[in-house]
Design an enzyme around this catalytic site. Structure first.
Site, PDB file in Angstrom:
ATOM      1  CB  CYS A   1       3.911  -0.305  -0.882  1.00 60.46           C
ATOM      2  SG  CYS A   1       2.753  -1.683  -0.794  1.00 60.46           S
TER       3      CYS A   1
ATOM      4  CG  HIS B   1       0.944  -4.734   0.447  1.00 61.75           C
ATOM      5  ND1 HIS B   1       1.916  -4.272   1.316  1.00 61.75           N
ATOM      6  CD2 HIS B   1       0.836  -6.061   0.691  1.00 61.75           C
ATOM      7  CE1 HIS B   1       2.379  -5.274   2.046  1.00 61.75           C
ATOM      8  NE2 HIS B   1       1.731  -6.376   1.677  1.00 61.75           N
TER       9      HIS B   1
ATOM     10  CD  GLU C   1       0.438   1.394  -0.031  1.00 65.65           C
ATOM     11  OE1 GLU C   1       0.532   2.028   1.030  1.00 65.65           O
ATOM     12  OE2 GLU C   1       0.264   0.147  -0.054  1.00 65.65           O
TER      13      GLU C   1
ATOM     14  CB  CYS D   1       5.157  -2.060   3.605  1.00 67.30           C
ATOM     15  SG  CYS D   1       4.906  -2.800   1.967  1.00 67.30           S
TER      16      CYS D   1
END
Length: 162
Positions: free
Chosen positions: A92, A59, A61, A89
């Site tokens: 993250c 992801h 991040e 999310c």
């Protein structure tokens, strides 16, 4: 927050949103971007690469945190700020907490992400459920030796706390 601080935060958030749009248009992953900043300087940028890397943990991040930590030679980002194009999310968010930045700023929220087919809200809803009530079967099996590695860790005098 002063008007000048707000404008600076917006500048870095806009960069995260630009990364999200650029990345999505390359076909490398979803519409997510992140920027790690220290003292007004961009340390790293990240974007979602889940589908191109075949890695569900890639992801924006997490990508930005990994790059920043590598660049700075540390596993903590205590003097940094993370900007994300979308509310992180749960995975993250966990990574962000482990990185210990000064602050997190995000643009779109989890409800916007859910509206566009991203299940972050679903995962947020699953977390507080008892393990046996979650959608993915989650089973705790008690082992006598399960705590042994933790006991060894606790006894170490040369460990690096994190």
């Amino acid at each position: 927050m002063t008007e000048q601080e707000l404008q600076e935060h917006k500048q870095f958030l806009k960069r995260a949103v630009e990364l999200a749009a650029q990345n999505m248009n390359t076909g490398k992953g979803g519409p997510f971007g992140a920027v790690v900043v220290r003292n007004g300087e961009v340390i790293s940028e990240g974007f979602n690469q889940v589908t191109s890397a075949n890695d569900p943990t890639c992801h924006a991040e997490v990508d930005a945190i990994r790059k920043a930590c590598k660049k700075l030679g540390t596993f903590e980002l205590k003097d940094c700020v993370i900007y994300s194009s979308c509310e992180p999310c749960p995975m993250c968010l966990g990574a962000i907490y482990w990185a210990r930045p000064k602050a997190l700023y995000f643009a779109a929220d989890r409800y916007c992400a859910a509206k566009h087919g991203f299940d972050d809200k679903f995962i947020y809803d699953e977390i507080p459920l008892p393990a046996d009530k979650r959608t993915i079967p989650t089973v705790h099996i008690v082992l006598d030796e399960a705590e042994a590695p933790f006991n060894t860790w606790s006894a170490r005098t040369d460990k690096i706390e994190y």
